[in-house]
Design a protein around this motif. Structure first.
Motif, PDB file in Angstrom:
ATOM      1  N   UNK A  11       0.837  -1.194   0.000  1.00 15.92           N
ATOM      2  CA  UNK A  11       0.000   0.000   0.000  1.00 15.92           C
ATOM      3  C   UNK A  11       0.874   1.246   0.000  1.00 15.92           C
ATOM      4  N   UNK A  12       1.911   1.223   0.797  1.00 16.36           N
ATOM      5  CA  UNK A  12       2.846   2.345   0.793  1.00 16.36           C
ATOM      6  C   UNK A  12       3.448   2.530  -0.588  1.00 16.36           C
ATOM      7  N   UNK A  13       3.765   1.412  -1.248  1.00 15.91           N
ATOM      8  CA  UNK A  13       4.399   1.493  -2.559  1.00 15.91           C
ATOM      9  C   UNK A  13       3.493   2.196  -3.556  1.00 15.91           C
ATOM     10  N   UNK A  14       2.172   1.896  -3.501  1.00 15.36           N
ATOM     11  CA  UNK A  14       1.280   2.489  -4.484  1.00 15.36           C
ATOM     12  C   UNK A  14       1.105   3.983  -4.280  1.00 15.36           C
ATOM     13  N   UNK A  15       1.470   4.505  -3.141  1.00 13.73           N
ATOM     14  CA  UNK A  15       1.394   5.948  -2.967  1.00 13.73           C
ATOM     15  C   UNK A  15       2.731   6.630  -3.205  1.00 13.73           C
ATOM     16  N   UNK A  16       3.809   5.883  -3.178  1.00 12.38           N
ATOM     17  CA  UNK A  16       5.117   6.536  -3.185  1.00 12.38           C
ATOM     18  C   UNK A  16       6.107   6.016  -4.226  1.00 12.38           C
ATOM     19  N   UNK A  17       5.902   4.814  -4.755  1.00 11.98           N
ATOM     20  CA  UNK A  17       6.947   4.161  -5.525  1.00 11.98           C
ATOM     21  C   UNK A  17       6.583   4.011  -6.993  1.00 11.98           C
ATOM     22  N   UNK A  18       7.403   4.507  -7.912  1.00 11.05           N
ATOM     23  CA  UNK A  18       7.166   4.245  -9.329  1.00 11.05           C
ATOM     24  C   UNK A  18       7.252   2.742  -9.599  1.00 11.05           C
ATOM     25  N   UNK A  19       6.385   2.236 -10.448  1.00  8.34           N
ATOM     26  CA  UNK A  19       6.312   0.790 -10.664  1.00  8.34           C
ATOM     27  C   UNK A  19       6.444   0.446 -12.139  1.00  8.34           C
ATOM     28  N   UNK A  20       7.268  -0.562 -12.408  1.00  6.42           N
ATOM     29  CA  UNK A  20       7.320  -1.211 -13.720  1.00  6.42           C
ATOM     30  C   UNK A  20       6.660  -2.576 -13.557  1.00  6.42           C
ATOM     31  N   UNK A 233       4.930  11.509 -16.754  1.00  5.03           N
ATOM     32  CA  UNK A 233       3.537  11.907 -16.595  1.00  5.03           C
ATOM     33  C   UNK A 233       2.771  11.052 -15.589  1.00  5.03           C
ATOM     34  N   UNK A 234       3.223   9.824 -15.366  1.00  5.38           N
ATOM     35  CA  UNK A 234       2.418   8.828 -14.670  1.00  5.38           C
ATOM     36  C   UNK A 234       3.194   8.170 -13.536  1.00  5.38           C
ATOM     37  N   UNK A 235       2.511   7.289 -12.811  1.00  7.08           N
ATOM     38  CA  UNK A 235       3.114   6.634 -11.657  1.00  7.08           C
ATOM     39  C   UNK A 235       3.666   5.252 -11.961  1.00  7.08           C
ATOM     40  N   UNK A 236       3.208   4.641 -13.046  1.00 12.17           N
ATOM     41  CA  UNK A 236       3.651   3.296 -13.369  1.00 12.17           C
ATOM     42  C   UNK A 236       3.480   2.995 -14.835  1.00 12.17           C
ATOM     43  N   UNK A 237       4.261   2.044 -15.317  1.00 13.04           N
ATOM     44  CA  UNK A 237       4.145   1.566 -16.692  1.00 13.04           C
ATOM     45  C   UNK A 237       4.002   0.052 -16.658  1.00 13.04           C
ATOM     46  N   UNK A 254      15.699  -3.094 -13.157  1.00 12.80           N
ATOM     47  CA  UNK A 254      16.118  -2.795 -11.786  1.00 12.80           C
ATOM     48  C   UNK A 254      17.038  -1.589 -11.715  1.00 12.80           C
ATOM     49  N   UNK A 255      17.666  -1.251 -12.824  1.00 15.43           N
ATOM     50  CA  UNK A 255      18.533  -0.084 -12.850  1.00 15.43           C
ATOM     51  C   UNK A 255      17.781   1.234 -12.819  1.00 15.43           C
ATOM     52  N   UNK A 256      16.467   1.192 -13.125  1.00 13.65           N
ATOM     53  CA  UNK A 256      15.686   2.424 -13.233  1.00 13.65           C
ATOM     54  C   UNK A 256      14.491   2.487 -12.291  1.00 13.65           C
ATOM     55  N   UNK A 257      14.007   1.332 -11.825  1.00 15.04           N
ATOM     56  CA  UNK A 257      12.791   1.308 -11.010  1.00 15.04           C
ATOM     57  C   UNK A 257      13.082   0.699  -9.647  1.00 15.04           C
ATOM     58  N   UNK A 258      12.518   1.266  -8.584  1.00 11.72           N
ATOM     59  CA  UNK A 258      12.690   0.693  -7.245  1.00 11.72           C
ATOM     60  C   UNK A 258      11.858  -0.567  -7.075  1.00 11.72           C
ATOM     61  N   UNK A 259      12.102  -1.274  -5.995  1.00 13.21           N
ATOM     62  CA  UNK A 259      11.320  -2.465  -5.680  1.00 13.21           C
ATOM     63  C   UNK A 259       9.954  -2.029  -5.161  1.00 13.21           C
ATOM     64  N   UNK A 260       8.846  -2.551  -5.735  1.00 14.69           N
ATOM     65  CA  UNK A 260       7.529  -2.027  -5.370  1.00 14.69           C
ATOM     66  C   UNK A 260       7.043  -2.384  -3.978  1.00 14.69           C
TER      67      UNK A 260
END
Length: 363
Positions: A11-20, A233-237, A254-260
């Motif tokens: 839940x924290x990730x969906x508010x704070x973490x960019x996701x691939x 523009x967005x939070x995830x791809x 992993x070089x560009x996106x944090x762990x969700x």
């Protein structure tokens, strides 16, 4: 959840973490594919194929929901339109350890049309909101929605906003938008993946109008470079076929996106070399991958499975590499023969390794 309870990491990730994310794809993102994809990226969010709620409630749950623990972070995509059944299926999936429940509001197949779920539910946003609310009341893990921008004659400017407004009101943690309409009449599921035009700008506007809501995009993205551009523009791809058919691109995620889940920062390239296509080049990585997949395939065969169940997901691994053609030939022919074992995987990888070595020696 009590007021003072620790909020789940996802839940924290969906508010704070960019996701691939790798998109849920029927017949493709099964447990064998997901095990393979996890060897390529630790940070990509993986999704199951769509599983209908009734299959969980009435079927063999270990078979339907089983997965390898290494597949985390792992989301279950759930199909259905009955709030009670969706809530119970979500609760069962949470008990199995899934990190997220995602409601399918985008699949246009004949199967979902006959059951009045998937993309059909774009026409029933109230039902979607009821399902989301019921699932949120039943589980503590995130509940998300994956939708289209509209179906048939709907005006996407109206239909998408209406759906998003309702599911946000019901408590959804995120909305993933496949940025195309679905035509339920006149186009096949395959044609619905390509023919309706993409409208990324609409999804961008939706995010600008909802800055506090996680909005991710899916549809038509082909490369990691395109994905990173969308992240302006967005939070995830979310990539589907592109990530599946050119799976080595996952080695750069992993070089560009944090762990969700953990929020572990993007790792950077950490000194590893990458090709122009975004494929990792160091031999040790690929040897470790070969050995891991050979061990996994051997275990699957020992339990009564076939090598091709695993290797069919690996055919696109070395797109553009010297030796890739021979690699594909071996996996497409030898791996499907009766009695084929893990030695076929070794032979396929060695075809690439040997060709690369010969090319390097010649240079």
């Amino acid at each position: 959840m009590t007021e003072n309870a620790e909020e789940p990491a996802a839940v924290k990730a969906y508010s704070k973490t960019p996701i691939f994310a790798v998109a849920p794809m029927v017949d493709w993102t099964d447990r064998h594919y997901r095990y393979f994809a996890r060897r390529l990226s630790r940070h990509a969010l993986l999704y199951t194929e769509m599983i209908v709620a009734d299959a969980i409630l009435r079927g063999d749950r270990d078979k339907v929901l089983g997965y390898d623990p290494s597949e985390h972070p792992l989301a279950l995509q759930l199909g259905g339109n009955d709030p009670r059944k969706m809530a119970e299926a979500a609760r069962i999936a949470e008990d199995f350890g899934y990190d997220e429940i995602n409601m399918n509001v985008g699949c246009p197949s004949d199967r979902v049309q006959s059951g009045t779920f998937g993309a059909c539910l774009m026409q029933e946003p109230g039902v979607v909101a009821e399902c989301v609310a019921a699932m949120k009341a039943a589980v503590q893990i995130p509940v998300t929605v994956k939708c289209r921008i509209g179906v048939d004659e709907q005006d996407p400017e109206v239909a998408l906003r209406d759906l998003v407004s309702r599911v946000v009101g019901a408590g959804t943690d995120a909305v993933w938008v496949h940025a195309r309409k679905a035509w339920l009449q006149g186009l096949s599921p395959k044609e619905n993946r390509d023919i309706p035009p993409l409208d990324y700008d609409l999804v961008h506007r939706l995010k600008a109008e909802n800055p506090d809501i996680f909005i991710g995009i899916n549809g038509g993205l082909q490369t990691l470079a395109q994905s990173l551009d969308e992240m302006k523009h967005l939070d995830g791809v979310m990539l589907g076929r592109a990530a599946y058919h050119d799976s080595a691109m996952l080695t750069a995620v992993d070089g560009f996106f944090p762990h969700p889940l953990t929020g572990q920062a993007a790792l950077g390239h950490d000194g590893a070399a990458f090709s122009e296509r975004g494929h990792r080049l160091d031999l040790g990585f690929w040897v470790d991958l070969r050995d891991a997949m050979a061990d996994y395939a051997s275990g699957h065969i020992a339990n009564g499975g076939r090598l091709a169940h695993v290797t069919r997901h690996m055919v696109g691994l070395f797109q553009g590499w010297p030796g890739a053609r021979r690699y594909r030939q071996i996996l497409s022919s030898d791996a499907t023969r009766p009695g084929a074992g893990a030695q076929v995987l070794h032979a396929a990888f060695d075809a690439v390794f040997e060709t690369a070595a010969a090319k390097q020696a010649a240079e």
